[in-house]
Design an enzyme around this catalytic site. Structure first.
Site, PDB file in Angstrom:
ATOM      1  N   ASP A  13      71.712  10.906  26.753  1.00 26.38           N
ATOM      2  CA  ASP A  13      72.815  10.388  27.572  1.00 26.38           C
ATOM      3  C   ASP A  13      74.119  10.254  26.794  1.00 26.38           C
ATOM      4  OD1 ASP A  13      70.939  10.200  29.615  1.00 26.38           O
ATOM      5  OD2 ASP A  13      70.404   8.148  29.081  1.00 26.38           O
ATOM      6  N   LYS A  16      76.139  15.215  27.276  1.00 25.23           N
ATOM      7  CA  LYS A  16      75.889  16.653  27.082  1.00 25.23           C
ATOM      8  C   LYS A  16      76.360  17.471  28.286  1.00 25.23           C
ATOM      9  CE  LYS A  16      71.560  15.611  26.329  1.00 25.23           C
ATOM     10  NZ  LYS A  16      71.636  14.137  26.230  1.00 25.23           N
ATOM     11  N   GLY A  40      69.075  13.941  32.818  1.00 31.10           N
ATOM     12  CA  GLY A  40      70.068  13.729  33.867  1.00 31.10           C
ATOM     13  C   GLY A  40      71.420  13.965  33.232  1.00 31.10           C
ATOM     14  N   HIS A  41      72.048  15.088  33.539  1.00 31.12           N
ATOM     15  CA  HIS A  41      73.317  15.459  32.912  1.00 31.12           C
ATOM     16  C   HIS A  41      74.434  15.379  33.951  1.00 31.12           C
ATOM     17  CE1 HIS A  41      71.154  17.912  29.531  1.00 31.12           C
ATOM     18  NE2 HIS A  41      70.749  16.668  29.622  1.00 31.12           N
ATOM     19  N   THR A 129      60.032   8.582  31.857  1.00 30.30           N
ATOM     20  CA  THR A 129      60.740   8.729  33.127  1.00 30.30           C
ATOM     21  C   THR A 129      59.749   8.896  34.283  1.00 30.30           C
ATOM     22  OG1 THR A 129      60.888  11.108  32.781  1.00 30.30           O
ATOM     23  CG2 THR A 129      62.751   9.789  32.022  1.00 30.30           C
ATOM     24  N   ARG A 143      46.621  24.725  25.523  1.00 33.19           N
ATOM     25  CA  ARG A 143      46.433  26.092  26.032  1.00 33.19           C
ATOM     26  C   ARG A 143      45.729  26.144  27.375  1.00 33.19           C
ATOM     27  NH1 ARG A 143      43.991  27.603  20.342  1.00 33.19           N
ATOM     28  NH2 ARG A 143      43.082  25.612  20.873  1.00 33.19           N
ATOM     29  N   GLN A 224      67.740  15.350  26.316  1.00 31.13           N
ATOM     30  CA  GLN A 224      67.350  14.203  25.468  1.00 31.13           C
ATOM     31  C   GLN A 224      68.225  14.168  24.203  1.00 31.13           C
ATOM     32  OE1 GLN A 224      64.378  16.231  26.783  1.00 31.13           O
ATOM     33  NE2 GLN A 224      65.071  15.018  28.487  1.00 31.13           N
ATOM     34  N   GLY A 302      67.679   5.514  37.168  1.00 27.64           N
ATOM     35  CA  GLY A 302      68.459   4.358  37.622  1.00 27.64           C
ATOM     36  C   GLY A 302      68.194   3.107  36.793  1.00 27.64           C
TER      37      GLY A 302
HETATM   38  P1  GDP Z   1      73.915  13.489  29.222  1.00 32.40           P
HETATM   39  O1  GDP Z   1      72.527  13.214  29.663  1.00 32.40           O
HETATM   40  O2  GDP Z   1      74.041  13.612  27.744  1.00 32.40           O
HETATM   41  O3  GDP Z   1      74.544  14.664  29.931  1.00 32.40           O
HETATM   42  O4  GDP Z   1      74.780  12.205  29.631  1.00 32.40           O
HETATM   43  P2  GDP Z   1      74.691  11.387  31.027  1.00 32.40           P
HETATM   44  O5  GDP Z   1      75.342  12.189  32.082  1.00 32.40           O
HETATM   45  O6  GDP Z   1      73.313  10.902  31.266  1.00 32.40           O
HETATM   46  O7  GDP Z   1      75.537  10.092  30.663  1.00 32.40           O
HETATM   47  C1  GDP Z   1      76.842  10.191  30.176  1.00 32.40           C
HETATM   48  C2  GDP Z   1      77.776   9.410  31.125  1.00 32.40           C
HETATM   49  O8  GDP Z   1      79.018   9.222  30.482  1.00 32.40           O
HETATM   50  C3  GDP Z   1      78.096  10.147  32.403  1.00 32.40           C
HETATM   51  O9  GDP Z   1      78.305   9.210  33.433  1.00 32.40           O
HETATM   52  C4  GDP Z   1      79.407  10.869  32.075  1.00 32.40           C
HETATM   53  O10 GDP Z   1      80.188  11.153  33.232  1.00 32.40           O
HETATM   54  C5  GDP Z   1      80.070   9.842  31.214  1.00 32.40           C
HETATM   55  N1  GDP Z   1      80.992  10.350  30.193  1.00 32.40           N
HETATM   56  C6  GDP Z   1      80.881  11.468  29.412  1.00 32.40           C
HETATM   57  N2  GDP Z   1      81.881  11.502  28.509  1.00 32.40           N
HETATM   58  C7  GDP Z   1      82.628  10.401  28.717  1.00 32.40           C
HETATM   59  C8  GDP Z   1      83.792   9.857  28.070  1.00 32.40           C
HETATM   60  O11 GDP Z   1      84.326  10.393  27.107  1.00 32.40           O
HETATM   61  N3  GDP Z   1      84.274   8.652  28.575  1.00 32.40           N
HETATM   62  C9  GDP Z   1      83.692   8.011  29.624  1.00 32.40           C
HETATM   63  N4  GDP Z   1      84.208   6.859  30.027  1.00 32.40           N
HETATM   64  N5  GDP Z   1      82.589   8.501  30.241  1.00 32.40           N
HETATM   65  C10 GDP Z   1      82.071   9.667  29.784  1.00 32.40           C
HETATM   66  P1  IMO Z   2      69.155  13.347  28.906  1.00 33.86           P
HETATM   67  O1  IMO Z   2      68.961  14.820  28.791  1.00 33.86           O
HETATM   68  C1  IMO Z   2      67.703   9.366  27.812  1.00 33.86           C
HETATM   69  C2  IMO Z   2      63.370   8.913  27.329  1.00 33.86           C
HETATM   70  C3  IMO Z   2      62.624   8.040  28.305  1.00 33.86           C
HETATM   71  C4  IMO Z   2      61.511   7.509  27.415  1.00 33.86           C
HETATM   72  C5  IMO Z   2      61.201   8.717  26.529  1.00 33.86           C
HETATM   73  C6  IMO Z   2      60.002   9.531  27.000  1.00 33.86           C
HETATM   74  O2  IMO Z   2      69.781  12.918  30.188  1.00 33.86           O
HETATM   75  O3  IMO Z   2      69.854  12.792  27.709  1.00 33.86           O
HETATM   76  P2  IMO Z   2      59.632  11.263  28.993  1.00 33.86           P
HETATM   77  O4  IMO Z   2      59.760  11.088  30.485  1.00 33.86           O
HETATM   78  O5  IMO Z   2      60.533  12.322  28.440  1.00 33.86           O
HETATM   79  O6  IMO Z   2      58.215  11.439  28.537  1.00 33.86           O
HETATM   80  O7  IMO Z   2      60.119   9.844  28.380  1.00 33.86           O
HETATM   81  O8  IMO Z   2      62.354   9.531  26.541  1.00 33.86           O
HETATM   82  N1  IMO Z   2      64.189  10.009  27.942  1.00 33.86           N
HETATM   83  C7  IMO Z   2      65.521  10.003  28.007  1.00 33.86           C
HETATM   84  N2  IMO Z   2      66.411   9.051  27.637  1.00 33.86           N
HETATM   85  N3  IMO Z   2      68.143  10.571  28.286  1.00 33.86           N
HETATM   86  C8  IMO Z   2      67.264  11.531  28.633  1.00 33.86           C
HETATM   87  O9  IMO Z   2      67.647  12.760  28.970  1.00 33.86           O
HETATM   88  C9  IMO Z   2      65.879  11.259  28.538  1.00 33.86           C
HETATM   89  N4  IMO Z   2      64.759  11.957  28.806  1.00 33.86           N
HETATM   90  C10 IMO Z   2      63.737  11.189  28.422  1.00 33.86           C
HETATM   91  O10 IMO Z   2      63.441   7.015  28.821  1.00 33.86           O
HETATM   92  O11 IMO Z   2      62.023   6.508  26.573  1.00 33.86           O
HETATM   93 MG    MG Z   3      71.411  11.818  30.780  1.00 30.81          MG
END
Ligand code: GDP
Ligand code: IMO
Ligand code: MG
Length: 428
Positions: A13, A16, A40-41, A129, A143, A224, A302
Site C-alpha cells: 500500500d 504502487k 488493491g492498487h 486477506t 505440484r 504487496q 476495508g
Molecule cells: P498500492 O497498493 O501500493 O497501489 O497502494 P494503495 O492504493 O493500496 O494505497 C495508497 C493510497 O494512497 C491510495 O489511496 C492512493 O490514492 C494514495 N496515494 C498515493 N500516492 C499518494 C500521495 O503522494 N499523497 C496522497 N495523499 N495519497 C497518495
Molecule cells: P498491495 O499490493 C498490504 C497482507 C495481509 C496479511 C499478509 C498475508 O495492495 O500493496 P495474504 O492474503 O496475502 O495471504 O495475506 O499480507 N497483504 C497486504 N498488505 N497490501 C497488500 O497488497 C497486501 N496483500 C497482502 O494483510 O498481513
Molecule cells: Mg494496496
C-alpha cells in the site's frame, strides 16, 4: 529500453498503483508477476476518476498499453471476470489484457481453506486477506495446482480437481468440520467462467521476450511489498509469494539481465495491514492522525491500516534486497502540519544498537526504534511541482530519507492525483 521493476519497499500500500499510472504513457507493457487479488492498487486519473485494481495490472487505465497477468500470479477467475466487467462498465478498454497459460487458478477450495485456517489459528492468525492466496501457492509448490491452460482440456481439469478435492474435502470436513465441495460443481463452474477469459490465454513469456527484442519498455508491477515477501519479509507474517525484485524475472519469464531499473515505492511514513511485528507502530493520537490524514483504510478488505513513523532500517533493507536504483516517495503531503517528524534511524535490540535488520525473527520482535527528530513544516504542499517549491524543512526531510535509505529519491508524491508528483529524475 528494457524492463523496470516497481516494488513496494515496506508492507504494501505504498502507492504502487499511482506510480504505475504515472509511468503508463511511456510504457508498452505492464505485467503483474506475483500475488493475486490480495492486492488493491488505487489509480486516480487526471479527471478525478478513481479505480481500485486487484488482479489486473494498473496499466489497463492507460490507452494503448498491453497488460499481462504473468505466470507468477494466482488468478481467481470469478474475480478476474468481475474486475473486467467493472472496468468495461466504466468504458475502460480491456482488449489488451493477456493471461499467462502457466498462471495458477485460484479455486473455491483455496478461499474456503484460507478462511477456515485463519479462524482456527485464533490469536496466532496471520491476518490474511482471506482471498485464498496462501493455499493456492501451497498447491503450486506441492505440484498439485490447476493452471490457467488446464481449462482448455476438460479431462485434465477434471482429474486435477478430483485429486485435489479428495484431500481438501478431508481437511474441510474432518479437521475443520465444514462442508466439502462437489468436484463436478467446481469443474463446471470453472469451465463456465473460462468462457469469459479463454481468448486471453497466451504464451506471455514468449510475447514479453519478443517485445524486449523489439526494444519496447516493460514495467513489472509488484504487489504487496518487501517486508511481506515469503523469503525476505517478516516471516511468518508475510504473503506466500516473492514481491521482491528477484521475483519479477521468475514471475514474468524474462532474464534478470533485462531489468535495468528497480523502482522502490516508499511511503513517507509506515503502514501495515494484518498481524506481525511493526517497530515504529504508533498507538497514540499521532497514529490516529496519520491514519485519518492519510486515509489509511485497506483497498481490498476495508480493514484499518496500522500506522507508524518512517523506518529507515526497513528502507535500507529494501534497497539492498531489491537492488533499488530509484525511489518514489509517496504521501509526503500527509506529514504537513507536524511540529517535528520523527524518523527511525536504527533499532535497539536487547540493549544494543543495530543499524540493519536483525537476523532473527525474535530480534525483530524485540526491536525498539531509535528516533531522530526533523523539524516539520506547516504549508500545504499538494500544489508543489518542483523540489524547490517544497518548504525547506520538507526538502530536508526528503534528503535525510534519501541519505538513510541509500538510493536516490527520484519522484515525490504530494497527493493521490497523477499530476501531484514532483519528478526530480525521470524513471523512463
Ligand atoms: P498500492 O497498493 O501500493 O497501489 O497502494 P494503495 O492504493 O493500496 O494505497 C495508497 C493510497 O494512497 C491510495 O489511496 C492512493 O490514492 C494514495 N496515494 C498515493 N500516492 C499518494 C500521495 O503522494 N499523497 C496522497 N495523499 N495519497 C497518495
Ligand atoms: P498491495 O499490493 C498490504 C497482507 C495481509 C496479511 C499478509 C498475508 O495492495 O500493496 P495474504 O492474503 O496475502 O495471504 O495475506 O499480507 N497483504 C497486504 N498488505 N497490501 C497488500 O497488497 C497486501 N496483500 C497482502 O494483510 O498481513
Ligand atoms: Mg494496496
Amino acid at each position: 529500453m528494457a524492463a523496470i521493476v516497481l516494488i513496494g519497499a515496506q508492507w504494501g500500500d505504498e502507492g504502487k498503483g499511482k506510480a504505475t499510472d504515472l509511468l503508463g504513457e511511456k510504457l508498452q507493457w505492464v505485467v503483474r508477476y506475483q500475488g493475486g487479488n490480495n492486492a488493491g492498487h488505487t489509480v486516480v486519473l487526471p479527471n478525478g476518476e478513481t479505480f481500485a485494481l486487484h488482479l489486473i495490472p494498473s496499466g489497463i487505465l492507460t490507452p494503448g498499453v498491453n497488460n499481462v497477468i504473468g505466470n507468477g500470479v494466482v488468478v481467481d477467475p470469478s474475480v478476474l471476470l468481475a474486475e473486467l466487467k467493472g472496468l468495461e462498465d466504466r468504458d475502460v478498454d480491456t482488449s489488451r489484457l493477456l493471461l499467462s497459460a502457466d498462471a495458477h487458478l485460484l479455486m473455491p477450495y483455496h478461499v474456503a481453506i484460507d478462511k477456515v485456517t485463519e479462524r482456527f489459528l485464533g490469536n496466532s492468525k496471520i491476518g490474511t486477506t482471506g482471498r485464498g492466496i496462501g493455499p493456492c501457492y501451497q498447491d503450486k509448490i506441492a505440484r498439485v495446482g490447476v493452471r490457467v491452460a488446464d481449462v482448455l482440456d476438460e479431462k485434465i481439469l477434471t482429474q486435477k480437481v478430483e485429486a485435489a478435492l479428495e484431500v481438501k474435502n478431508q481437511i474441510l470436513t474432518k479437521i475443520y468440520n465444514r462442508k466439502g465441495l462437489d468436484p463436478n460443481e467446481v469443474v463446471d463452474g470453472t469451465l463456465e467462467l473460462a468462457e469469459g477469459f479463454k481468448h486471453r490465454i497466451s504464451d506471455t513469456r514468449l510475447l514479453l521476450n519478443q517485445a524486449l527484442e523489439r526494444g519496447e519498455t516493460i514495467l513489472l508491477e509488484g504487489s504487496q511489498g518487501t517486508l511481506l515477501d515469503v523469503d525476505h519479509g517478516t516471516y511468518p507474517y508475510v504473503t506466500s509469494s516473492n514481491p521482491t525484485a528477484g521475483g519479477a524475472a521468475v514471475g514474468a519469464g524474462i532474464g534478470p539481465g533485462r531489468i535495468d531499473t528497480v523502482l522502490g515505492i516508499l511511503k513517507a511514513y509506515t503502514t501495515r495491514v494484518g498481524e506481525g511485528p511493526f517497530p515504529t507502530e504508533l498507538f497514540d493520537e499521532w497514529g490516529a492522525y496519520l491514519a485519518k490524514t492519510g486515509g489509511e483504510v485497506g483497498v481490498t478488505t476495508g480493514r484499518a491500516r496500522r500506522t507508524g513513523w518512517f523506518d529507515a532500517v526497513i528502507a535500507r533493507y529494501a534497497t539492498r534486497v531489491n537492488g533499488i536504483t530509484d525511489y518514489f516517495l509517496t504521501k509526503l503531503d500527509v506529514l504537513s502540519s507536524l511540529e517535528t517528524v520523527p524518523i527511525c534511524v536504527a533499532y535497539e535490540v536487547d540493549g544494543e544498537r543495530v543499524d540493519d535488520m536483525p537476523m532473527t525473527q525474535t530480534g525483530f520482535h524485540h526491536a525498539k526504534p531509535i528516533y531522530e527528530e526533523m523539524p516539520g513544516w506547516w504549508e500545504d504542499i499538494s500544489g508543489c511541482r518542483t523540489f524547490e517549491d517544497l518548504p525547506k524543512n520538507a526538502q530536508d526531510y526528503v534528503l535525510r530519507l534519501e541519505e538513510l535509505s541509500g538510493a536516490h529519491i527520484s519522484c515525490i508524491g504530494v497527493g493521490p492525483g497523477r499530476d501531484q508528483t514532483i519528478v526530480r529524475r525521470e524513471i523512463v
